[in-house]
Design an enzyme around this catalytic site. Structure first.
Site, PDB file in Angstrom:
ATOM      1  N   GLU A 261      -3.044  51.545  31.446  1.00  0.00           N
ATOM      2  CA  GLU A 261      -3.440  52.605  32.379  1.00  0.00           C
ATOM      3  C   GLU A 261      -3.108  53.911  31.676  1.00  0.00           C
ATOM      4  O   GLU A 261      -1.946  54.303  31.606  1.00  0.00           O
ATOM      5  CB  GLU A 261      -2.658  52.486  33.695  1.00  0.00           C
ATOM      6  CG  GLU A 261      -2.957  51.221  34.491  1.00  0.00           C
ATOM      7  CD  GLU A 261      -4.326  51.246  35.149  1.00  0.00           C
ATOM      8  OE1 GLU A 261      -4.994  52.292  35.146  1.00  0.00           O
ATOM      9  OE2 GLU A 261      -4.739  50.193  35.656  1.00  0.00           O
ATOM     10  N   GLU A 392      -5.778  66.829  29.120  1.00  0.00           N
ATOM     11  CA  GLU A 392      -5.197  66.741  30.461  1.00  0.00           C
ATOM     12  C   GLU A 392      -4.268  67.934  30.668  1.00  0.00           C
ATOM     13  O   GLU A 392      -3.358  68.143  29.863  1.00  0.00           O
ATOM     14  CB  GLU A 392      -4.327  65.482  30.528  1.00  0.00           C
ATOM     15  CG  GLU A 392      -4.928  64.329  31.226  1.00  0.00           C
ATOM     16  CD  GLU A 392      -3.931  63.160  31.323  1.00  0.00           C
ATOM     17  OE1 GLU A 392      -3.313  62.794  30.310  1.00  0.00           O
ATOM     18  OE2 GLU A 392      -3.813  62.617  32.420  1.00  0.00           O
TER      19      GLU A 392
HETATM   20  P1  NAD Z   1       4.092  58.762  27.654  1.00  0.00           P
HETATM   21  O1  NAD Z   1       3.003  57.989  27.020  1.00  0.00           O
HETATM   22  O2  NAD Z   1       4.793  59.777  26.839  1.00  0.00           O
HETATM   23  O3  NAD Z   1       5.226  57.795  28.195  1.00  0.00           O
HETATM   24  C1  NAD Z   1       4.925  56.708  29.036  1.00  0.00           C
HETATM   25  C2  NAD Z   1       5.942  55.617  28.808  1.00  0.00           C
HETATM   26  O4  NAD Z   1       5.826  55.163  27.466  1.00  0.00           O
HETATM   27  C3  NAD Z   1       7.399  56.054  28.982  1.00  0.00           C
HETATM   28  O5  NAD Z   1       8.119  55.005  29.553  1.00  0.00           O
HETATM   29  C4  NAD Z   1       7.853  56.274  27.560  1.00  0.00           C
HETATM   30  O6  NAD Z   1       9.239  56.116  27.386  1.00  0.00           O
HETATM   31  C5  NAD Z   1       7.100  55.176  26.852  1.00  0.00           C
HETATM   32  N1  NAD Z   1       6.914  55.370  25.409  1.00  0.00           N
HETATM   33  C6  NAD Z   1       6.781  56.514  24.725  1.00  0.00           C
HETATM   34  N2  NAD Z   1       6.662  56.245  23.400  1.00  0.00           N
HETATM   35  C7  NAD Z   1       6.712  54.895  23.272  1.00  0.00           C
HETATM   36  C8  NAD Z   1       6.643  53.998  22.173  1.00  0.00           C
HETATM   37  N3  NAD Z   1       6.489  54.442  20.919  1.00  0.00           N
HETATM   38  N4  NAD Z   1       6.727  52.673  22.404  1.00  0.00           N
HETATM   39  C9  NAD Z   1       6.879  52.209  23.663  1.00  0.00           C
HETATM   40  N5  NAD Z   1       6.954  53.012  24.744  1.00  0.00           N
HETATM   41  C10 NAD Z   1       6.867  54.334  24.549  1.00  0.00           C
HETATM   42  O7  NAD Z   1       3.458  59.382  28.966  1.00  0.00           O
HETATM   43  P2  NAD Z   1       4.177  60.271  30.058  1.00  0.00           P
HETATM   44  O8  NAD Z   1       4.244  61.658  29.541  1.00  0.00           O
HETATM   45  O9  NAD Z   1       5.434  59.647  30.532  1.00  0.00           O
HETATM   46  O10 NAD Z   1       3.150  60.132  31.264  1.00  0.00           O
HETATM   47  C11 NAD Z   1       2.046  60.926  31.375  1.00  0.00           C
HETATM   48  C12 NAD Z   1       0.802  60.202  30.928  1.00  0.00           C
HETATM   49  O11 NAD Z   1       0.661  58.996  31.683  1.00  0.00           O
HETATM   50  C13 NAD Z   1      -0.451  60.992  31.208  1.00  0.00           C
HETATM   51  O12 NAD Z   1      -1.329  60.916  30.127  1.00  0.00           O
HETATM   52  C14 NAD Z   1      -1.036  60.298  32.427  1.00  0.00           C
HETATM   53  O13 NAD Z   1      -2.423  60.480  32.574  1.00  0.00           O
HETATM   54  C15 NAD Z   1      -0.667  58.902  32.187  1.00  0.00           C
HETATM   55  N6  NAD Z   1      -0.681  58.136  33.431  1.00  0.00           N
HETATM   56  C16 NAD Z   1      -1.686  57.247  33.626  1.00  0.00           C
HETATM   57  C17 NAD Z   1      -1.766  56.540  34.806  1.00  0.00           C
HETATM   58  C18 NAD Z   1      -2.874  55.563  35.039  1.00  0.00           C
HETATM   59  O14 NAD Z   1      -2.734  54.745  35.933  1.00  0.00           O
HETATM   60  N7  NAD Z   1      -3.959  55.577  34.285  1.00  0.00           N
HETATM   61  C19 NAD Z   1      -0.806  56.736  35.808  1.00  0.00           C
HETATM   62  C20 NAD Z   1       0.213  57.657  35.587  1.00  0.00           C
HETATM   63  C21 NAD Z   1       0.256  58.344  34.375  1.00  0.00           C
END
Ligand code: NAD
Length: 490
Positions: A261, A392
């Protein structure tokens, strides 16, 4: 602090260790990291900082619990989910206060998140007892085709900070219903809600080892070794497209089943024949829910030139009246953004659009003082070259551009890598269907500014993801379809 619970009461009741095999414990080496309050920039408390070693322990616990968990009666799994739903609803005020403290959104929005998040447990408590197979006579008549659905197995669930309760429940609900064990790795900004959720599930009777939680300040170090371990069978990730892409690449090693997602870039289209009251109401929800920090937030407003001025001035009137402040204070509508990086990114995107000719109707400047606040902002005449048209925004900024032609606006709406959701406002049924068919997004809001519903399949096309969460489709992500060929002639 407003609300029923004091900050000390809310934080004092939470386990701050890793949950492994049914026991909360310190991270290897006793390391911890601080959780920040985005409204003040101050530390709320410390939680365990899990490492690769801790992650392996969590996977060992999940793997050990898998076969007995898969063998539990569906009714038992259903009742655990139902009890957890009841407990979450009962504890709404306390959980809402915690979400607000670590994530920033208003108490009203946090209460709505508890209701929404809990609903995934109720929905999947109802699905747990409806996992079905199939039976058919082979076309040739001699054999039989038997289909069965079985749990995929130990699953790694990685969740973002913006919806700290409901993103975990949207994964944990179907995983429990299907009979999978789990390792939850919540975002480093919001680990506390995940820990509280894990305690609630324990209280609801979830057996030891079924849900393990590894909080960490180094997500890559925890996730990577798990992705290359044969015992892990599934990755369900919600977060940015960039991180999702890296995880898809890593998942190739063990050919992991993945659900993704990822980020969105939702167009919000207001046609000349739209009900403008409904369009403005819808815009307030689609833009301002979660302070704009939502994957389904309206990112680009395309408004027909005949109604652009009216829509812009009415949206500006509503946005400029919103009460900005610490989410924990009752009556506040717009809390802070999650951290300094996010606030600086929003400010940079607004400056870029203004530098390219966009007009500011309200907001548009970072206020002084502590916390990561950004005011509700309306921009019009945003050119297609502005960075916020492709990126975004993830903040309370409405970017409006006029259009005149249906085909032209459809092309603009689809001219992005993302394909999560789109919103269309029109009174013409034929036009509504043409848009719904032509928009390259996994979800379309027709004359409404929200689509999220635990009973419906949530997910995206293109680079917004793979698979669906919620609804009947959500549980399929945690089930393997097995085909048994049966000979009945001998
Ligand atoms: P992010 O990708 O930075 O982090 C998301 C998760 O991934 C966190 O738990 C983080 O610790 C983990 N993560 C980061 N680097 C990683 C790695 N190298 N290996 C494994 N895990 C890792 O995103 P964010 O800033 O926390 O959230 C915002 C983003 O999430 C936005 O782009 C938003 O659109 C998206 N989002 C999507 C949905 C959906 O259902 N499509 C819902 C909510 C948020």
């Amino acid at each position: 602090m407003s609300g029923t619970f004091s900050e000390a009461e809310v934080l004092g009741g939470i386990e701050k260790g890793l949950l492994i095999g049914g026991r909360f414990r310190a991270a290897a080496g006793g390391r911890t990291f601080a959780v920040e309050n985005p409204a003040t920039g101050e530390s709320l408390c410390e939680v365990a900082d899990g490492s690769a070693e801790d992650a392996r322990d969590a996977l060992a616990a999940a793997s050990a619990a898998q076969s007995s968990w898969a063998a539990t009666a569906p009714r038992e799994r259903s009742e655990i989910l139902r009890r957890a739903y009841d407990l979450l609803v009962e504890r709404t005020e306390e959980i809402a206060a915690l979400i607000t403290l670590e994530m920033g959104k208003s108490l009203a929005e946090s209460r709505a998140e508890v209701a929404y998040g809990a609903e995934f447990f109720r929905w999947y408590s109802e699905e747990a007892v409806r996992i079905q197979g199939d039976f058919a006579v082979e076309p040739g008549g001699s054999g039989r085709i038997v289909l069965m659905r079985q749990p995929v197995g130990p699953s790694l669930l990685i969740t973002p900070w913006n919806v700290p309760l409901a993103m975990p429940t949207r994964k944990i609900g179907p995983a429990i219903a299907a009979g999978c064990t789990m390792i939850l790795k919540p975002a480093e900004q919001t680990p506390l809600t995940a820990l509280l959720l894990a305690s609630v599930l324990g209280e609801a009777g979830l057996p030891d080892g079924v849900l393990n939680v590894v909080t960490t300040s180094d997500p890559g170090a925890v996730a990577e070794p798990l992705m290359h371990d044969d015992r892990l069978r599934k990755l369900s990730f919600t977060g940015s497209t960039d991180v999702g892409r890296k995880l898809i690449a890593s998942s190739a090693d063990k050919v992991l089943k993945t659900s993704m997602e990822l980020g969105g870039n939702a167009p919000f289209i207001v046609c000349a024949d739209a009900d403008i009251d409904a369009a403005v109401d819808g815009a307030m929800i689609a833009k301002m829910r979660n302070i704009g920090e939502a994957c389904i937030a309206a990112n680009r407003f395309y408004v027909h030139a005949d109604v652009a001025e009216e829509f812009t001035s009415r949206l500006t009137a509503r946005m400029s009246k919103m009460v900005v402040g610490r989410g924990i204070d009752e009556g506040v509508e717009v809390g802070p953004l999650i951290d300094a990086d996010q606030r600086d990114k929003v400010a940079t995107l607004v400056d870029d659009a203004v530098g390219r000719g966009a007009r500011v109707h309200t907001g548009g400047a970072v206020p002084s003082g502590p916390g990561y606040f950004y005011p509700p902002t309306v921009l019009s005449e945003v050119p297609s070259s502005a960075r916020m048209v492709e990126e975004e925004i993830f903040g309370p900024v409405a970017a409006i551009s006029p259009f005149t032609d249906e085909q032209e606006v459809l092309r603009s709406a689809n001219a992005t890598r993302a394909g999560l959701v789109s919103y269309v406002f029109t009174r013409d049924t034929g036009r509504a269907i043409r848009f719904a068919e032509g928009l390259e997004t996994g979800m379309v809001g027709l004359n409404r500014g929200f689509v999220s519903n635990p009973a419906a399949p949530f997910g995206g096309m293109k680079q917004s993801g793979l698979g669906r969460e919620g609804g009947r489709a959500g549980i399929e992500e945690y089930l393997e379809l097995k085909y048994v060929a049966v000979d009945v002639d001998r």
